[in-house]
Structures are given as structure tokens and as C-alpha cells.
Design a protein around this motif. Structure first.
Motif, PDB file in Angstrom:
ATOM      1  N   THR A 146       0.819  -1.211   0.000  1.00 13.96           N
ATOM      2  CA  THR A 146       0.000   0.000   0.000  1.00 13.96           C
ATOM      3  C   THR A 146       0.854   1.263   0.000  1.00 13.96           C
ATOM      4  O   THR A 146       0.396   2.314   0.450  1.00 13.96           O
ATOM      5  CB  THR A 146      -0.930   0.044   1.228  1.00 13.96           C
ATOM      6  OG1 THR A 146      -0.101   0.188   2.394  1.00 13.96           O
ATOM      7  CG2 THR A 146      -1.777  -1.188   1.344  1.00 13.96           C
TER       8      THR A 146
ATOM      9  N   TRP D  30      -9.169  -6.547  -1.125  1.00 12.17           N
ATOM     10  CA  TRP D  30      -8.732  -5.282  -0.520  1.00 12.17           C
ATOM     11  C   TRP D  30      -7.385  -5.539   0.162  1.00 12.17           C
ATOM     12  O   TRP D  30      -7.248  -6.486   0.940  1.00 12.17           O
ATOM     13  CB  TRP D  30      -9.751  -4.812   0.527  1.00 12.17           C
ATOM     14  CG  TRP D  30     -11.160  -4.711   0.008  1.00 12.17           C
ATOM     15  CD1 TRP D  30     -11.562  -4.140  -1.164  1.00 12.17           C
ATOM     16  CD2 TRP D  30     -12.363  -5.189   0.630  1.00 12.17           C
ATOM     17  NE1 TRP D  30     -12.929  -4.229  -1.308  1.00 12.17           N
ATOM     18  CE2 TRP D  30     -13.461  -4.861  -0.214  1.00 12.17           C
ATOM     19  CE3 TRP D  30     -12.648  -5.841   1.829  1.00 12.17           C
ATOM     20  CZ2 TRP D  30     -14.777  -5.186   0.092  1.00 12.17           C
ATOM     21  CZ3 TRP D  30     -13.957  -6.163   2.144  1.00 12.17           C
ATOM     22  CH2 TRP D  30     -15.014  -5.836   1.283  1.00 12.17           C
ATOM     23  N   HIS D  31      -6.430  -4.671  -0.116  1.00 13.24           N
ATOM     24  CA  HIS D  31      -5.089  -4.807   0.460  1.00 13.24           C
ATOM     25  C   HIS D  31      -4.943  -3.867   1.648  1.00 13.24           C
ATOM     26  O   HIS D  31      -5.342  -2.701   1.564  1.00 13.24           O
ATOM     27  CB  HIS D  31      -4.030  -4.466  -0.590  1.00 13.24           C
ATOM     28  CG  HIS D  31      -4.182  -5.259  -1.851  1.00 13.24           C
ATOM     29  ND1 HIS D  31      -3.837  -6.580  -1.935  1.00 13.24           N
ATOM     30  CD2 HIS D  31      -4.690  -4.918  -3.067  1.00 13.24           C
ATOM     31  CE1 HIS D  31      -4.098  -7.026  -3.163  1.00 13.24           C
ATOM     32  NE2 HIS D  31      -4.622  -6.034  -3.865  1.00 13.24           N
ATOM     33  N   PHE D  32      -4.349  -4.366   2.715  1.00 19.33           N
ATOM     34  CA  PHE D  32      -4.155  -3.577   3.932  1.00 19.33           C
ATOM     35  C   PHE D  32      -2.709  -3.644   4.408  1.00 19.33           C
ATOM     36  O   PHE D  32      -2.072  -4.695   4.303  1.00 19.33           O
ATOM     37  CB  PHE D  32      -5.036  -4.112   5.077  1.00 19.33           C
ATOM     38  CG  PHE D  32      -6.513  -4.058   4.798  1.00 19.33           C
ATOM     39  CD1 PHE D  32      -7.254  -2.954   5.164  1.00 19.33           C
ATOM     40  CD2 PHE D  32      -7.154  -5.105   4.152  1.00 19.33           C
ATOM     41  CE1 PHE D  32      -8.612  -2.889   4.900  1.00 19.33           C
ATOM     42  CE2 PHE D  32      -8.518  -5.051   3.881  1.00 19.33           C
ATOM     43  CZ  PHE D  32      -9.243  -3.935   4.250  1.00 19.33           C
ATOM     44  N   TRP D  72      -4.066   2.133   9.427  1.00 14.27           N
ATOM     45  CA  TRP D  72      -4.009   1.374   8.189  1.00 14.27           C
ATOM     46  C   TRP D  72      -3.894   2.258   6.957  1.00 14.27           C
ATOM     47  O   TRP D  72      -4.463   3.342   6.906  1.00 14.27           O
ATOM     48  CB  TRP D  72      -5.298   0.557   8.019  1.00 14.27           C
ATOM     49  CG  TRP D  72      -5.533  -0.460   9.064  1.00 14.27           C
ATOM     50  CD1 TRP D  72      -6.407  -0.353  10.113  1.00 14.27           C
ATOM     51  CD2 TRP D  72      -4.903  -1.733   9.181  1.00 14.27           C
ATOM     52  NE1 TRP D  72      -6.349  -1.494  10.873  1.00 14.27           N
ATOM     53  CE2 TRP D  72      -5.445  -2.361  10.331  1.00 14.27           C
ATOM     54  CE3 TRP D  72      -3.946  -2.414   8.430  1.00 14.27           C
ATOM     55  CZ2 TRP D  72      -5.052  -3.638  10.746  1.00 14.27           C
ATOM     56  CZ3 TRP D  72      -3.556  -3.680   8.846  1.00 14.27           C
ATOM     57  CH2 TRP D  72      -4.099  -4.270   9.987  1.00 14.27           C
ATOM     58  N   TRP D  74      -5.165   1.239   3.036  1.00 14.20           N
ATOM     59  CA  TRP D  74      -5.842   0.182   2.287  1.00 14.20           C
ATOM     60  C   TRP D  74      -5.945   0.621   0.835  1.00 14.20           C
ATOM     61  O   TRP D  74      -5.881   1.804   0.522  1.00 14.20           O
ATOM     62  CB  TRP D  74      -7.241  -0.105   2.862  1.00 14.20           C
ATOM     63  CG  TRP D  74      -8.245   0.940   2.531  1.00 14.20           C
ATOM     64  CD1 TRP D  74      -8.508   2.069   3.243  1.00 14.20           C
ATOM     65  CD2 TRP D  74      -9.102   0.996   1.373  1.00 14.20           C
ATOM     66  NE1 TRP D  74      -9.474   2.815   2.614  1.00 14.20           N
ATOM     67  CE2 TRP D  74      -9.849   2.190   1.463  1.00 14.20           C
ATOM     68  CE3 TRP D  74      -9.291   0.140   0.278  1.00 14.20           C
ATOM     69  CZ2 TRP D  74     -10.787   2.553   0.494  1.00 14.20           C
ATOM     70  CZ3 TRP D  74     -10.232   0.507  -0.683  1.00 14.20           C
ATOM     71  CH2 TRP D  74     -10.966   1.708  -0.569  1.00 14.20           C
ATOM     72  N   CYS D  88      -7.334   6.536   1.625  1.00 14.67           N
ATOM     73  CA  CYS D  88      -6.722   5.220   1.819  1.00 14.67           C
ATOM     74  C   CYS D  88      -6.227   4.995   3.244  1.00 14.67           C
ATOM     75  O   CYS D  88      -5.673   3.942   3.530  1.00 14.67           O
ATOM     76  CB  CYS D  88      -5.586   5.005   0.815  1.00 14.67           C
ATOM     77  SG  CYS D  88      -4.087   5.921   1.184  1.00 14.67           S
ATOM     78  N   PRO D 119     -14.305   1.844   5.588  1.00 18.31           N
ATOM     79  CA  PRO D 119     -13.984   0.612   6.333  1.00 18.31           C
ATOM     80  C   PRO D 119     -15.099   0.204   7.292  1.00 18.31           C
ATOM     81  O   PRO D 119     -15.276  -0.994   7.549  1.00 18.31           O
ATOM     82  CB  PRO D 119     -12.699   0.965   7.087  1.00 18.31           C
ATOM     83  CG  PRO D 119     -12.529   2.442   6.991  1.00 18.31           C
ATOM     84  CD  PRO D 119     -13.300   2.901   5.789  1.00 18.31           C
ATOM     85  N   THR D 257      -4.184  -9.312   2.557  1.00 19.78           N
ATOM     86  CA  THR D 257      -5.147  -9.067   1.490  1.00 19.78           C
ATOM     87  C   THR D 257      -6.389  -9.887   1.800  1.00 19.78           C
ATOM     88  O   THR D 257      -6.296 -11.077   2.132  1.00 19.78           O
ATOM     89  CB  THR D 257      -4.560  -9.452   0.128  1.00 19.78           C
ATOM     90  OG1 THR D 257      -3.447  -8.597  -0.136  1.00 19.78           O
ATOM     91  CG2 THR D 257      -5.585  -9.296  -0.985  1.00 19.78           C
TER      92      THR D 257
END
Lengths: 265, 265, 265, 265
Positions: A146, D30-32, D72, D74, D88, D119, D257
Motif C-alpha cells: 500500500t 482489498w489490500h491492507f 491502516w 488500504w 486510503c 472501512p 489481502t
């Protein structure tokens, strides 16, 4: 202060209170450490000159300017604020223009926004024109996909919104290290300490002031190409500092301790 | 100011700019109209006295105090801000304590919070110790079953939170009209205009100041029983103004125009 | 529910908890009362039609639309939320387009923003596409010179910002009373209750739903000329509902009680 | 989707729009990637058990719990959100309690707060009970004296406020590396996907669901002594998960992810 019932309430700033505990601002020194995303750019020199008070000139590089996003930690000398992240963190957006005072290169900050009231008010004590805005910039993480890693190059974006309008957007992709800090982040700031007139007949005070700073520390400095856009122009004075050319971008961490101000003679 | 390129950037306050358009504050007069939820209460007179600077005494009713919630509209003399509701509205919480100067009854505001930066800064210009907080109060509607009607009595609640902590809660149930405004909302405020020291050797300015106000207007004033609680005590100075007894509550709309300050001699 | 260790945690919504006390949403009925600033406008009928699901058509007046600002109080059937103004208040911006289902006139809400999470989530339970935004509108006061009086005509402005960008600005100057409410605020809403797919093989649910409403109350309704501008277009779908013509404006207070939904057959 | 006028507006979630561009949520994956400050603690096992739905038991270590603060980044699979830091980034506070399903160790999240609506809503799609709160935690910098360095140990604080009340405070001082992640951050979460009843006769859906996750990455994990306090108890169900004993603290960066959900059979 032996007899508070005589001397009255006290404090470095308002609110004054019996033991000075309620002061919104703690007295300096104030310690800062932050992540900086910076873009060198150029403004119309003639319009920049109109932002300079008597005593300051544009200097050797007329029209040199910078847009600076930063996410800061700050604390008083005892570090008490660090135990409360909500209080010790703030984000900032600054515009710098290059200037000179008797041949000494200085940076002038015509506009500044922060997202907390304590740094805003601390700015006014110094003569720094901080207002409240909504400021966001890329935050690196050690893992995942990210964005960049802390202390490394990569893509960094920054945005400023004021009163629900998007004012500035910047994007920097830093790819290589550079030995020297960008000039406008490495010379003293000069502010006009200003007291608005309130009492009948009051002449508003103004004075050119620089800051006494030590503890300056730069992390390795990354540089690369940058984009910078001014969107909502707020007012036609502000519009005078919109970019006519965009230069290099920089990302680095920076620390300093601020001790007080000095009159420019 | 005939030649701005000589005299430099200008404005009633920071930020200074070529034509003064960027000033965060407009010059007075400032017009205000707001809905007020107010609770009379009593503090320990000895602790209240420690909040008064030399020249002020507790006066005829030592320990008289009030907690005031208000939702305001404000505008400059040309009314320009009214076209932008986000800019012309703010909420406020004030504490007043009764005092006297040479036998003249005055109200002292030791603590104040607002939820916007412009009224906060305008407070400091006057010597009013405004900080940023989160302030909410009951909003009447003309229809339905979700609370009172505009301009009528009923249950009104108010809350203050600071830095994510609940500080004050008040509840007023107004049932009857009263002819006179509550005293502490009907006498002049006296502030200590304060300039924090910044430059080496600077002696911080302090001066006792009242305000020049006209255009005062009260709607019909409703009164009834009230509750008032201080929850998070912020610091031990602030705790000195916690209620030792709670009196009547009031709800009304109020307007005034603020023109400037006058030194108390 | 005799044995909670068998049946497990409960609640009208998440979070589920042993006694259902932690549910973010209370079960209906929900009571609402609010101040409305509304602008009738027209969109391109062909683009509007693309927002209608199968079963709905544009109806008798293709392209009729409205932009609605409202500041609400809400409460559950026991009124508990009214004691906490921070919880019972929210602001909303809605777009309505006129449509029909089997000849029955209905209003479709393709976009909605609120400034609190509870009404946002309550919207999704109904199929109403509420997102978080920053919404402001003129607030009348009984006194002073900062705008209109409660329940009377005058100039009312409204703004919507989303993610720090200004999206909609409206201005209404109401000058006379009108006997009937504006059509799009006086016919049922039809939503598409939508469940995003999450579990492998899950088919997202969609259903056309209207609401069971009673307790409808209108204050006197003022009307007059209006302005409406869409600024930041968010995305090219949203842009399809920008005004091609602006009609009358309206201001009024409105109340209703919402009991649940009904499938359109 | 050849004929949108037949199939109607679309999108992964509300709002539905002609080309699906307005959907509040993007579809998974979704990538975190985030910075975690975590405290192991213990709750009363009997009260914890009352938070478990049928099918889940407390398992091998009844009363094991954790409080987790995280900041985070994301993004969707195309990374588009990363260009807009305001979109993000989010902060989160979670409570985990240890449980088992047919002997398989799982973590249950009875309460969660985030500071952004996207989120929050994404949580509800999964069955994760996310609400809006104000969450802050220590942010390391590479330079200066305002706290720890990125990726290193030191003092980390976290706070949660909800509706203007301080709910949780944690402080962790990490001093040494540990080879294994804390257990409750290293086992799957099990949620109850819940659909509140809205339409007459509707039976609210509930289903036990775990998540399909890959791309898990931990930075080096630091550990040390911790403090954890629950202040405002919100409601008496929430109070059941207050700490009866506080264990070790941890700081680390973490990435994953999230692809979708799986029904627990």
C-alpha cells in the motif's frame, strides 16, 4: 509568585488560571519531529514581491517557492504531550517564498494551515499565519503493498482542503538520495508578528521576527519528479502564489527545537 | 495605504496579503445571533477569587456563576459570511463568574470553548480564552416529536467534550417566561488581553478590557429547573469552578454587535 | 429468549451483545423532525432513466428532480437519544428523481449523504445509498441580523462537501407561502435494498422496497427563486444528474415516523 | 451487461449507478498494511462466553482477550485509492476474544471502531461490528526526540473516544523482539454476518463467517509491559469485556489481502 490573590491568575497564554495549569500553550522550548513531502516551484516574482513587507526583498532567486506537507509530533520540554497521541500530532501545509534581509537569505511563509488549534495558536504567537485546514499525506508502512517504506523513496501524495474545498494537491515520486536539504527548508523563516487592533486608538503591532532553533536533524533526503496543483483559489491574493513552474520533489524526516523569537534589526 | 508595494502586505489579521483579502479575521463590527441554553450555578467563592486579576473583586454575590451553551450565526458588516453556512455558524460553551470593578458589576469568562477556528482567534484578539472543543445542544423544530419548538420552552440539553473527553453536561427544562435576562448574561464581560512572550526580553502584555457592544436583542426568556455536571476535570485549576450548587436554567435567543474593546481604567 | 448462553448474543443490528444493549441501531419505529431547504430541478431524462432499476420508469414528468438539504433530529420510540444532542442530530443531502411503478408516482434517491454514521447505516438497512459527507445549511434565529427567522421565509443556503471537495451549492430565497408541498417530498421513496456479495457463490440480494411512514407533518411551506450548482463531479455517473434547469426553491419543517419497509410487488 | 436500460444501475454496493462508478465500496480483494499496537488481556470467562453465538466455545484459554490499535493504509486491487491519502488511511480499535469452532482456534471481534465510513461499511459486509470512533496512536519518526523510530520498540500509546467520551487508553513500552506474533492476531476471525430485519415478516439473516486472507506479512515484533484501561463503559454489555488482568504489549507492522468470506460449516 508568593501571593496569587494579589498577582492574579497566570499562564504562558490564555486561559489564565490560579496555578497556570490551564494555559492552552506551554512555554517554549517546543520539540518537533515530522515527515515532510516538499515540492520546489516558482511563482510570478512580481506577485511574490507584493507579499514581502518593507525590509525584505526577493533576493538572488526571485520567484523561488516551495509547497510543504508535514505530519508532526510535538512536545513540551517535559514530553508530557507524547502520552496523548491526539494532542501531540498535527498535520501542516506551508508555502515558502525565497527572500532576503540585508543580503541574508530567508524563507517567508505567506500561508500556512494546520489541523489542530494548539499549533495554530502557537503560530500566531510567532507571527506565522496558521489557519485550520484538512491536510493529508502518504504514510509509509514497513510491509505490504500500500505504498512506500518509512525512510525510503517512493510515491508520496499530499492534499489540502479548506472549508470543504480542495485547495492544493501534490504528488512526489522520490527515486534517489540527495546530499543537501532543499534550500527553502534549510534557511531561517522570517515572520511578521502581528497584533490586530482591538482597543480604541490601538496601533496594531508588527515586527519582523526570526526564530531561535536548535536540534535540527534531517533523515536521508530523497528526491525525484513532482506535480503540484492549486485548485480552489480561495481569494485573488492567494492566487498570486499559484505555480507557474514546478520543480523537484523531496521526502525526508526533520526535527527541530524552537526556543523563541528574535527581532530582525 | 496609498502604495502597497511600499508598505507591504496588509490585513486586519494574519495572513497578511497584497490586498488584505486573505486576513483570517475581518475587522469589527461583528454581528452575532444565537440560541442560548444557560444554567446559573455557584462555585466556591475562595476558588473563584483566585481567577480574578488585580482590580477585580467578587462583588455583591461571591460565587455566582453560569454555564452557557450557544449556537451562533455571525457575520461581518457586509454579511458576506451568511452565504456560506459552514463559515457563519459556530457553537460555544462559556463559564461566567460574577465580579466587580470599582463597584461596577461585570462578568468574567475564565474558560470558553468554540468549535471553529475563526471565533477562537477572534476571542484571543479580545482577551477571551477560547479553545477548540466539541459542543452540542438541543435544536428545536416546528413539527414532530423530537423536542421543543423554536422560541418555546421545553427540555434543552448541552454537552461539551474536549480532546475526546466529556467535560460538561447540562439539562434545562424551561416552563415559564421570565421578564428579565439572567444577570450574568446582561452585564459587560471583562477580559485580560494577553500577549504571550516570544521575543527575548519581551514582557507579556496584559490589560483589562471590556467590549463595546450594541444591537443587543433578547427573545422572550424561558426559565425552569436545571442540572449541571462537570465530568472530566481537565486540570485542578479548572476543577475549582465545578458547581457546588445548581440554580435555574434559561433558554432564549440573543443578538449583539461587537465593535471593539475599551481599557478599564 | 430464556437462555442466552444457548441463543447467543443479540441485537437489532451489529454489534451483537449478551443483552442486545450494544446494537448500533435501535429497531424501528424511528421519529424524525427536520428543517428542509429544497430545490426543484431537471436532469437529462435519458441519463436519469439509466438510474432506474427494472420495474421503474420515468413516469409523467421525465427528468423532474430535486436537491434536498435537511437538518434532522431523530429518536427511537422511547426518545432516549434526545437527551444527547450529539447523537440525535444529523444533516443530510439527498437527490430525488421522479419515477413510476405501475403508474404509481414514486421518488427515487440515487445519491444521499449524511454527517453521522448511525443514519448512514440505517439508510443501508432500507436500501438508501447514504454516504458520509459534510453538509451545512442556513440556521434561522429569532433575533438579530444574521439571517431569517425560524419558520419564515428568507435566504437559505446549503452546501455539500465530500472528501474535502465541494460538490453541491444551493441558495433559495423564499418569499411566499404555498399550499402544497413540493411533489418529490410528498410521494413515497422507492429503494433497492442491496446486499453486497461476500461469501463464495453468494448472489447479492436486491429488492425494490418502499417505506411504511406515518406521523407526517409539514410546517407552512415557503417558496421562491433558487440557484443550484454541482461543482466537483465525483464520477461520470454522478455527473449525469447535474442540473440542466433549475426550478423553484422551498423551505419548511417536516416530521415523519418510519416503521419499516414493504416489498414492491 | 449489454443493455443497462434493462438491467438497471449496478455496483458492488450502494449507491448503484449506470456504470457502477459510484459504488461506495470497491469489490474485494482489498489490500491492507498497518501499524499495530496490541495488548493481551483477560476478561471474565463467563461474561466472554455470553458474547459467543451457538457453535463457538471459549476453547483452551477461556478469557484470553486482546485490545488492538492500528493505523491502516488500504487499497483496491488497482491501488487507485493510494493517490488520495484522505481515502486510503484509517485508524481502528478492535477487541478480540479467544474462541473455538469444533476445536479450531479462532478470534471473535465483539467490538470494533474505525474513523472512516468506508472501512466501517466494509466491516458490516463481513459481519464485523465496526462503528465510528476517534482513534489515535503513537506515530514514530526517524529523527528527533518526540518518540520511537519506525519499526523499533519504545513507548506507544493508544486512545479510543466514542461520542465525545474517552473509552479506552492503552500504553505499551516494547523493549525486545519476539519470534512469534501474539496468538489473537495470528488466527482467523469469525464473524456473524447479520442483516437487520426491515421488511415485514423478514427474518434477519445471521451466518458464521471466516475470511479468505492471503499476503500476510509481519514486520519484526516488539514486546514489553503494557497498561490498558476502560474508562467510559458505554453500556453494561460492553462493560463485561473490561480487563480483569493485563498482559504483554506488542508493536509491529502487519499486511494482509482480504478476498472474501467462507461459511463455517
Amino acid at each position: 509568585m508568593a501571593n496569587p490573590t494579589v498577582t492574579g491568575p497566570r499562564g504562558y497564554s490564555l486561559p489564565l488560571s490560579p496555578n497556570g495549569l490551564s494555559s492552552m500553550l506551554t512555554p517554549p522550548p517546543w520539540h518537533f519531529a515530522g515527515e515532510v513531502v516538499m515540492v520546489d516551484y516558482r511563482v510570478d516574482p512580481e506577485r511574490a514581491a507584493r507579499f514581502l513587507p518593507p525590509g525584505l526583498t526577493l533576493g538572488a532567486d526571485p520567484g523561488a517557492a516551495a509547497a510543504v506537507f508535514a505530519e508532526w509530533n510535538w512536545c513540551s520540554d517535559d514530553g508530557a504531550e507524547l502520552a496523548e497521541p491526539q494532542r501531540c500530532q498535527f498535520a501542516e501545509f506551508l508555502i515558502f517564498i525565497a527572500c532576503e534581509h540585508r543580503g541574508r537569505p530567508l524563507a517567508r511563509c505567506p500561508y500556512a494551515w494546520v489541523d489542530k488549534s494548539v499549533p495554530m495558536m502557537r503560530g500566531w504567537v510567532q507571527g506565522m499565519p496558521k489557519q485550520l485546514g484538512s491536510i493529508h499525506q502518504t504514510r509509509p508502512k514497513l510491509v505490504g503493498r500500500t505504498g512506500p517504506r518509512p525512510g525510503e523513496g517512493g510515491r508520496f501524495d499530499g492534499t489540502l482542503s479548506v472549508n470543504g474545498r480542495r485547495v492544493v494537491e501534490a504528488s512526489v515520486t522520490t527515486r534517489e538520495l540527495v546530499a543537501k536539504p532543499p534550500l527553502l527548508h534549510d534557511i531561517p523563516l522570517v515572520h511578521t508578528k502581528t497584533t490586530p487592533a482591538w482597543i480604541d486608538g490601538e496601533v496594531p503591532g508588527t515586527a519582523l521576527v526570526t526564530s531561535r532553533v536548535d536540534g535540527v536533524e534531517f533523515s536521508p533526503i530523497h528526491t525525484g519528479p513532482a506535480q503540484l496543483r492549486f485548485l480552489d483559489m480561495i481569494d485573488s491574493d492567494f492566487a498570486g502564489l499559484a505555480p507557474v513552474e514546478v520543480g523537484a520533489g523531496y521526502t525526508f524526516h526533520y526535527a527541530e527545537t524552537l526556543h523563541g523569537g528574535e527581532l530582525l534589526d
